[in-house]
Scaffold this motif. Structure first.
Motif, PDB file in Angstrom:
ATOM      1  N   LYS A   3       0.843  -1.203   0.000  1.00  0.00           N
ATOM      2  CA  LYS A   3       0.000   0.000   0.000  1.00  0.00           C
ATOM      3  C   LYS A   3       0.879   1.254   0.000  1.00  0.00           C
ATOM      4  O   LYS A   3       1.983   1.241   0.514  1.00  0.00           O
ATOM      5  CB  LYS A   3      -0.864   0.024   1.272  1.00  0.00           C
ATOM      6  N   GLN A   4       0.340   2.313  -0.572  1.00  0.00           N
ATOM      7  CA  GLN A   4       1.021   3.610  -0.536  1.00  0.00           C
ATOM      8  C   GLN A   4       0.468   4.395   0.648  1.00  0.00           C
ATOM      9  O   GLN A   4      -0.739   4.428   0.853  1.00  0.00           O
ATOM     10  CB  GLN A   4       0.731   4.381  -1.837  1.00  0.00           C
ATOM     11  N   TYR A   5       1.344   5.027   1.400  1.00  0.00           N
ATOM     12  CA  TYR A   5       0.881   5.812   2.549  1.00  0.00           C
ATOM     13  C   TYR A   5       1.196   7.289   2.371  1.00  0.00           C
ATOM     14  O   TYR A   5       2.195   7.645   1.756  1.00  0.00           O
ATOM     15  CB  TYR A   5       1.534   5.311   3.843  1.00  0.00           C
ATOM     16  N   GLU A   6       0.341   8.099   2.949  1.00  0.00           N
ATOM     17  CA  GLU A   6       0.578   9.544   2.936  1.00  0.00           C
ATOM     18  C   GLU A   6       0.781   9.993   4.386  1.00  0.00           C
ATOM     19  O   GLU A   6       0.063   9.551   5.279  1.00  0.00           O
ATOM     20  CB  GLU A   6      -0.643  10.247   2.341  1.00  0.00           C
ATOM     21  N   ARG A 202      -1.912   7.802   6.594  1.00  0.00           N
ATOM     22  CA  ARG A 202      -3.157   7.204   6.089  1.00  0.00           C
ATOM     23  C   ARG A 202      -2.868   6.663   4.701  1.00  0.00           C
ATOM     24  O   ARG A 202      -1.884   7.060   4.049  1.00  0.00           O
ATOM     25  CB  ARG A 202      -4.262   8.265   6.026  1.00  0.00           C
ATOM     26  N   GLU A 203      -3.718   5.736   4.255  1.00  0.00           N
ATOM     27  CA  GLU A 203      -3.523   5.212   2.900  1.00  0.00           C
ATOM     28  C   GLU A 203      -3.710   6.339   1.904  1.00  0.00           C
ATOM     29  O   GLU A 203      -4.581   7.193   2.079  1.00  0.00           O
ATOM     30  CB  GLU A 203      -4.539   4.096   2.622  1.00  0.00           C
ATOM     31  N   ALA A 204      -2.859   6.367   0.883  1.00  0.00           N
ATOM     32  CA  ALA A 204      -2.951   7.423  -0.129  1.00  0.00           C
ATOM     33  C   ALA A 204      -4.371   7.441  -0.682  1.00  0.00           C
ATOM     34  O   ALA A 204      -4.962   6.383  -0.961  1.00  0.00           O
ATOM     35  CB  ALA A 204      -1.941   7.161  -1.231  1.00  0.00           C
ATOM     36  N   ALA A 206      -7.073   8.292   0.920  1.00  0.00           N
ATOM     37  CA  ALA A 206      -8.109   8.265   1.962  1.00  0.00           C
ATOM     38  C   ALA A 206      -8.434   9.697   2.381  1.00  0.00           C
ATOM     39  O   ALA A 206      -7.577  10.579   2.343  1.00  0.00           O
ATOM     40  CB  ALA A 206      -7.603   7.475   3.170  1.00  0.00           C
ATOM     41  N   ILE A 236       3.655   3.234   9.997  1.00  0.00           N
ATOM     42  CA  ILE A 236       3.351   2.385   8.836  1.00  0.00           C
ATOM     43  C   ILE A 236       3.538   0.915   9.209  1.00  0.00           C
ATOM     44  O   ILE A 236       2.716   0.057   8.882  1.00  0.00           O
ATOM     45  CB  ILE A 236       4.232   2.772   7.614  1.00  0.00           C
ATOM     46  N   GLU A 240       0.794  -1.968   8.881  1.00  0.00           N
ATOM     47  CA  GLU A 240       1.063  -3.140   8.032  1.00  0.00           C
ATOM     48  C   GLU A 240       0.844  -4.439   8.823  1.00  0.00           C
ATOM     49  O   GLU A 240       0.441  -5.450   8.276  1.00  0.00           O
ATOM     50  CB  GLU A 240       2.511  -3.101   7.516  1.00  0.00           C
TER      51      GLU A 240
END
Length: 476
Positions: A3-6, A202-204, A206, A236, A240
């Motif tokens: 997943k990509q996170y921001e 947060r997940e990119a 969201a 993260i 995960e």
């Protein structure tokens, strides 16, 4: 591909204001001083002592608010924030919750990704607490109230930042603006500027914000960067693994590059705020705002635009020089004396920057005077000293306050302009180096460099390389 996170970051920045006296009493705000010597009944919280607001604090807060595009709250008041802690002498802190002095501002930052606005939620005035000193030897804690009652502004941003780079750009912009205003020296290492970082991931894509943690104990830009990277990775990793991030206050340990939980914020503490009964509300008239506005100095953007027009030095130099009020003041004062902006800029950009870096100093720590730098530039322009000597003199001047002219005289550093003596030295060098002379005459033009070097050595560096070159060519 995982997943990509921001990362979402908001900052609370505390700045100690540069007033001579504390916010509600006449005690000195000077840094240092033997414990509990800058104190009185008001700032040590004695019963019955009454606070009186320092007008300068309100003006500094307004100045910072205006420079960061905030609206000034014209009817503003102070509140008591009740909590019990040994360094908090009244058992409450006077702050502003309901009607902070500045609201809804922004600053513009620039990073590799381009320009961006970071919104400022509010700026409020408050008093600092004392300081606990833990004595390992006696196994007890002592309290020093010198800092208690020192005026602060707290600048609360919106969660608009997404990376450590943006956070540093924002802090840099704030620090520079506040230094230009003269409202604080903003030294992170002395605690006159402190930043608490609120961070969540947060997940990119969201729209909901993740659970945030707050990190304290950050006293350098490097520590802030490392703390952001460390905390982002920690959160993260938890997500995960399917675990939850706990809302808490964490303490960053820069030596171990790790943050530790200090206290949980599960139930936000109830500070039982109420308006302070001892302080009258502050009514800020339009005229007062205009007065403060009229006194605002030229800030970095305006200064940079003016330098471009007035001095014609490279944009890169302009940005570095105007990036620090100290450098800008030094540049302008020196240029006013010697009227040579190009040379002044070169000394600042090359030698000054090099020595600052080598000595791990900030521009604010520069001690040499504009007059001395101007004298040095004049002596080189008149060919009274050559560039090698100029660098030596500059290093000396950077370390200790010397009178440049006097120093050059006392140490016999003037360039020898006596052509007879110079010719003699050159003739000797030619006689002693037949091989180089033969090389030069055989068309190896580079050989002259060696002869110039030998002559400079013979003259103990006190000759003008240009003149040496001319005479050599003539004699050869």
């Amino acid at each position: 591909m995982g997943k990509q996170y921001e990362t979402v970051i908001g900052l609370e920045v505390h700045v100690e204001l540069a007033t001579k006296t504390k916010i509600f009493c006449g005690c000195s705000t000077e840094f240092g001083g033997a414990p509990n010597t800058h104190t009185c009944p008001v700032c040590t919280g004695m019963p019955g002592a009454l606070p009186v607001l320092n007008k300068q604090v309100v003006e500094y807060a307004m100045a910072v608010g205006l420079a960061t595009n905030c609206t000034i709250t014209q009817y503003c008041k102070f509140d008591r924030k009740n909590y019990f802690y040994p360094d908090n002498p009244q058992n409450y802190q006077i702050s502003q919750l309901y009607l902070p002095i500045c609201r809804n501002g922004y600053v513009e930052i620039e990073t590799n990704a381009g320009k961006k606005k970071v919104r400022i939620h509010e700026i409020h005035m408050e008093e600092d607490a004392g300081k606990l000193v833990h004595d390992e030897w006696e196994d007890c804690s002592l309290v020093d109230f010198n800092r208690s009652g020192v005026p602060l502004i707290e600048i609360v941003s919106e969660p608009d930042m997404r990376s450590a780079e943006e956070v540093i750009a924002y802090l840099d912009k704030l620090r520079m603006t506040i230094q230009y205003l003269g409202a604080s020296d903003c030294k992170l290492n002395e605690g006159s500027m402190r930043a608490d970082v609120n961070l969540s991931v947060r997940e990119a894509g969201a729209s909901e914000l993740g659970t945030r943690t707050e990190m304290k104990n950050l006293n350098s830009f490097k520590a802030i960067s490392r703390a952001i990277e460390g905390e982002r990775a920690r959160q993260i990793e938890l997500l995960e693994e399917g675990k939850k991030v706990v809302q808490e206050t964490r303490r960053w340990d820069d030596n171990k590059e790790y943050s530790y939980a200090m206290r949980s914020k599960e139930d936000a503490q109830d500070y039982r705020y109420f308006p302070d009964p001892d302080l009258a509300p502050v009514s800020i008239s339009d005229e007062w705002i205009q007065e403060v506005k009229a006194r605002q100095p030229e800030l970095q953007e305006e200064k940079a635009a003016r330098y471009k027009k007035e001095f014609g030095i490279p944009e890169y130099d302009i940005n570095i020089i105007t990036g620090s009020k100290t450098l800008a003041d030094l540049f302008e004062a020196t240029t006013a004396i010697c009227r040579n902006p190009k040379k002044v800029s070169n000394w600042l950009m090359v030698e000054t920057m090099r020595l600052l870096k080598e000595n791990e100093m900030d521009p604010e720590d520069i001690t040499y005077t504009p007059q001395n730098l101007a004298d040095l530039i004049r002596l080189t322009d008149e060919n009274a000293i050559n560039s090698t000597v100029a660098k030596e003199v500059f290093e000396k001047m950077f370390k200790e306050d010397i009178d440049v002219e006097q120093f050059v005289e006392d140490n016999g550093l003037r360039t020898v302009n006596d052509e007879g003596a110079l010719r003699e030295a050159i003739e000797r060098v030619i006689a002693e180096n037949p091989q180089s002379v033969a090389d030069y005459r055989a068309g190896k033009t580079k050989a002259i460099g060696f002869l110039v070097g030998q002559t400079m050595k013979a003259m103990k560096g006190k000759a003008d390389p240009g003149t040496v070159n001319e005479i050599l060519r003539e004699l050869l």
